[in-house]
Write a protein that holds these residues in place. Structure first.
Motif, mmCIF file in Angstrom:
data_model
loop_
_atom_site.group_PDB
_atom_site.id
_atom_site.type_symbol
_atom_site.label_atom_id
_atom_site.label_comp_id
_atom_site.label_asym_id
_atom_site.label_seq_id
_atom_site.Cartn_x
_atom_site.Cartn_y
_atom_site.Cartn_z
ATOM 1 N N VAL A 46 -34.486 24.759 -24.016
ATOM 2 C CA VAL A 46 -34.616 23.356 -23.615
ATOM 3 C C VAL A 46 -33.570 23.020 -22.555
ATOM 4 O O VAL A 46 -33.875 22.416 -21.520
ATOM 5 C CB VAL A 46 -34.466 22.427 -24.836
ATOM 6 C CG1 VAL A 46 -34.358 20.963 -24.399
ATOM 7 C CG2 VAL A 46 -35.644 22.610 -25.787
ATOM 8 N N ALA A 47 -32.320 23.405 -22.802
ATOM 9 C CA ALA A 47 -31.255 23.137 -21.828
ATOM 10 C C ALA A 47 -31.546 23.811 -20.498
ATOM 11 O O ALA A 47 -31.359 23.211 -19.428
ATOM 12 C CB ALA A 47 -29.917 23.612 -22.394
ATOM 13 N N ASP A 48 -32.025 25.053 -20.551
ATOM 14 C CA ASP A 48 -32.330 25.773 -19.306
ATOM 15 C C ASP A 48 -33.454 25.094 -18.537
ATOM 16 O O ASP A 48 -33.415 25.010 -17.294
ATOM 17 C CB ASP A 48 -32.711 27.218 -19.622
ATOM 18 C CG ASP A 48 -31.525 28.055 -20.080
ATOM 19 O OD1 ASP A 48 -30.375 27.608 -19.881
ATOM 20 O OD2 ASP A 48 -31.751 29.144 -20.648
ATOM 21 N N ALA A 90 -35.132 21.927 -13.904
ATOM 22 C CA ALA A 90 -35.803 20.760 -13.333
ATOM 23 C C ALA A 90 -34.853 19.999 -12.419
ATOM 24 O O ALA A 90 -35.226 19.581 -11.311
ATOM 25 C CB ALA A 90 -36.311 19.854 -14.456
ATOM 26 N N ALA A 91 -33.608 19.816 -12.866
ATOM 27 C CA ALA A 91 -32.624 19.110 -12.044
ATOM 28 C C ALA A 91 -32.321 19.885 -10.766
ATOM 29 O O ALA A 91 -32.170 19.299 -9.686
ATOM 30 C CB ALA A 91 -31.346 18.880 -12.847
ATOM 31 N N ALA A 128 -25.720 17.017 -23.303
ATOM 32 C CA ALA A 128 -25.316 18.329 -23.802
ATOM 33 C C ALA A 128 -25.574 19.437 -22.793
ATOM 34 O O ALA A 128 -24.995 20.522 -22.899
ATOM 35 C CB ALA A 128 -26.038 18.633 -25.112
ATOM 36 N N THR A 129 -26.420 19.194 -21.803
ATOM 37 C CA THR A 129 -26.669 20.198 -20.774
ATOM 38 C C THR A 129 -25.574 20.218 -19.709
ATOM 39 O O THR A 129 -25.532 21.124 -18.880
ATOM 40 C CB THR A 129 -28.004 19.928 -20.063
ATOM 41 O OG1 THR A 129 -27.902 18.696 -19.328
ATOM 42 C CG2 THR A 129 -29.160 19.839 -21.058
ATOM 43 N N ARG A 154 -17.632 9.797 -27.516
ATOM 44 C CA ARG A 154 -16.750 10.716 -28.239
ATOM 45 C C ARG A 154 -17.212 12.165 -28.119
ATOM 46 O O ARG A 154 -16.414 13.070 -27.883
ATOM 47 C CB ARG A 154 -16.677 10.311 -29.712
ATOM 48 C CG ARG A 154 -15.676 11.141 -30.524
ATOM 49 C CD ARG A 154 -15.576 10.667 -31.954
ATOM 50 N NE ARG A 154 -16.790 10.887 -32.725
ATOM 51 C CZ ARG A 154 -17.655 9.954 -33.069
ATOM 52 N NH1 ARG A 154 -17.451 8.693 -32.711
ATOM 53 N NH2 ARG A 154 -18.734 10.228 -33.769
ATOM 54 N N LEU A 155 -18.514 12.383 -28.264
ATOM 55 C CA LEU A 155 -19.049 13.743 -28.216
ATOM 56 C C LEU A 155 -19.094 14.301 -26.791
ATOM 57 O O LEU A 155 -19.003 15.511 -26.601
ATOM 58 C CB LEU A 155 -20.454 13.777 -28.831
ATOM 59 C CG LEU A 155 -20.545 13.555 -30.340
ATOM 60 C CD1 LEU A 155 -21.996 13.538 -30.783
ATOM 61 C CD2 LEU A 155 -19.769 14.627 -31.094
ATOM 62 N N HIS A 156 -19.250 13.409 -25.816
ATOM 63 C CA HIS A 156 -19.384 13.855 -24.426
ATOM 64 C C HIS A 156 -18.441 13.024 -23.554
ATOM 65 O O HIS A 156 -18.880 12.137 -22.800
ATOM 66 C CB HIS A 156 -20.836 13.730 -23.963
ATOM 67 C CG HIS A 156 -21.794 14.509 -24.804
ATOM 68 N ND1 HIS A 156 -21.933 15.873 -24.695
ATOM 69 C CD2 HIS A 156 -22.645 14.109 -25.795
ATOM 70 C CE1 HIS A 156 -22.836 16.289 -25.563
ATOM 71 N NE2 HIS A 156 -23.283 15.252 -26.242
ATOM 72 N N PRO A 157 -17.145 13.299 -23.641
ATOM 73 C CA PRO A 157 -16.148 12.465 -22.949
ATOM 74 C C PRO A 157 -16.253 12.499 -21.427
ATOM 75 O O PRO A 157 -15.674 11.639 -20.757
ATOM 76 C CB PRO A 157 -14.809 13.053 -23.428
ATOM 77 C CG PRO A 157 -15.139 14.449 -23.872
ATOM 78 C CD PRO A 157 -16.527 14.385 -24.418
ATOM 79 N N ARG A 158 -16.958 13.474 -20.863
ATOM 80 C CA ARG A 158 -17.107 13.523 -19.407
ATOM 81 C C ARG A 158 -18.189 12.577 -18.894
ATOM 82 O O ARG A 158 -18.345 12.413 -17.682
ATOM 83 C CB ARG A 158 -17.416 14.955 -18.963
ATOM 84 C CG ARG A 158 -16.277 15.947 -19.235
ATOM 85 C CD ARG A 158 -16.618 17.324 -18.713
ATOM 86 N NE ARG A 158 -15.540 18.275 -18.958
ATOM 87 C CZ ARG A 158 -15.586 19.555 -18.617
ATOM 88 N NH1 ARG A 158 -16.656 20.034 -17.994
ATOM 89 N NH2 ARG A 158 -14.558 20.338 -18.890
ATOM 90 N N VAL A 159 -18.928 11.977 -19.811
ATOM 91 C CA VAL A 159 -19.979 11.023 -19.432
ATOM 92 C C VAL A 159 -19.397 9.618 -19.482
ATOM 93 O O VAL A 159 -18.734 9.234 -20.451
ATOM 94 C CB VAL A 159 -21.185 11.126 -20.382
ATOM 95 C CG1 VAL A 159 -22.251 10.099 -19.996
ATOM 96 C CG2 VAL A 159 -21.765 12.533 -20.359
ATOM 97 N N GLU A 160 -19.629 8.840 -18.443
ATOM 98 C CA GLU A 160 -19.194 7.441 -18.412
ATOM 99 C C GLU A 160 -20.278 6.595 -19.075
ATOM 100 O O GLU A 160 -21.324 6.323 -18.476
ATOM 101 C CB GLU A 160 -18.966 6.988 -16.971
ATOM 102 C CG GLU A 160 -18.448 5.567 -16.850
ATOM 103 C CD GLU A 160 -18.285 5.128 -15.407
ATOM 104 O OE1 GLU A 160 -18.217 3.912 -15.169
ATOM 105 O OE2 GLU A 160 -18.250 6.006 -14.520
#
Length: 332
Positions: free
Chosen positions: A88-90, A95-96, A114-115, A135-141
């Motif tokens: 799924v991640a791949d 696609a991106a 998560a990707t 909290r789980l994805h601190p790099r996301v604003e």
């Protein structure tokens, strides 16, 4: 044609699964120049929808259904806190990489985050999950308001009824605000369509755009709907003869000038009924239809319902959606 691939993981909320089809189909159905195809793609391990009344679906598409999509939509899922399956991640990264637009609804934003594709970007999720996403994805604003957020090719929203706001946002990007407004109206009213009207065709047909040569005249007409415009006045405004004007209107919009004018007045009446408390008398004056009787006659002929029923139906549906959104936000 724009291909929308809805990637569903196990436990997807049933309403989030079905709403993209409702919204994008409404856009295409009521606008002859709009063409969407919605494809449901089941990820490996998908078994059924979540919620109080789960159900199973069968679809001919798996992850390969994303390969030629113009847009990929990620609804929520049951295991959104877990790492997505590598396949799924791949598929999402692929696609991106080829420039596909990707949208996430509610907890679907966790899967996209998560990707790593949302690192350094703004995003939204269900309001009750904003702190957890941060909290789980601190790099996301994370946007705490849960409104539709766009950052590059990535779009996300809290999304009551499966991200209807997100779908309408994408339609706005593709075809403009007027198409999105009419699509919202059609989608709401289609939900309320009676058994005697299974098609849900209870609003005026959308106005087709011109190729540009009539734009100035159309803007002038729409800015002066409250006035009693004549065909001669419209022709004078364009500098064309009446026959030439009529022929050009039919060629470019499919309607005569006066038919176009009437449809524009009915659509303004719809917006006023939806968004104001103006009495019928004032709406008749503001739309140039003159009297309440004249408004009711033309409104019923174009929409199949009365102004009063239209206002009540639209507002009851809007209130129901607002209530559902509050319930979602307050749920522990």
């Amino acid at each position: 044609m724009s291909l929308i691939a809805v990637l569903v993981l196990d436990g997807v909320p049933g309403h989030q699964l079905t709403t993209p089809g409702l919204v994008f189909t409404a856009a295409a159905r009521h606008h002859a120049w709009v063409d969407y195809d919605v494809r449901i793609c089941a990820a490996p391990g998908f078994e059924s929808t979540g919620g109080l009344a789960p159900f199973r679906i069968e679809t001919p598409w798996g992850l390969e259904g994303l390969e030629d999509a113009d847009t990929v939509l990620l609804p929520g899922c049951a295991g959104f806190r877990d790492e997505p399956a590598p396949a799924v991640a791949d598929a999402l990264r692929a696609a991106a990489a080829r420039g596909c637009r990707i949208g996430a609804v509610g907890t679907g934003t966790f899967v996209l985050a998560a990707t790593g594709l949302l690192d350094g970007r703004r995003a939204a999720t269900s309001r009750r999950h904003t702190e957890e996403l941060a909290r789980l994805h601190p790099r996301v604003e994370v946007d705490p308001d849960g409104a539709v957020v766009s950052h590059g090719p990535f779009h996300s929203a809290a999304g009551v009824l499966g991200g209807i706001d997100l779908c309408l946002h994408l339609i706005t990007v593709d075809h403009g605000e007027s198409v999105a407004i009419e699509t919202e109206r059609q989608a709401f009213l289609q939900l309320h369509a009676s058994a005697d009207d299974p098609t849900g065709d209870v609003a005026a047909t959308a106005l087709a755009p011109s190729d540009g040569s009539l734009d100035e005249a159309i803007r002038w007409m729409e800015a002066n709907l409250q006035h009693s415009l004549t065909l001669a006045e419209i022709a004078d405004r364009t500098g064309l003869g009446i026959r030439t004007l009529t022929r050009r209107f039919r060629t470019e919009t499919g309607l005569s000038p006066l038919q176009y004018l009437l449809r524009a007045r009915i659509q303004l009446a719809q917006r006023l009924l939806e968004r104001t408390d103006d009495p019928i008398e004032r709406i008749a004056a503001r739309t140039g239809l003159g009297t309440p009787a004249n408004l009711r006659h033309h409104f019923h002929r174009c929409t199949g319902t009365t102004p009063g029923i239209y206002r009540t139906t639209f507002r009851s549906l809007a209130a129901a959606l607002t209530w559902a959104e509050r319930e979602e936000a307050d749920r522990p």
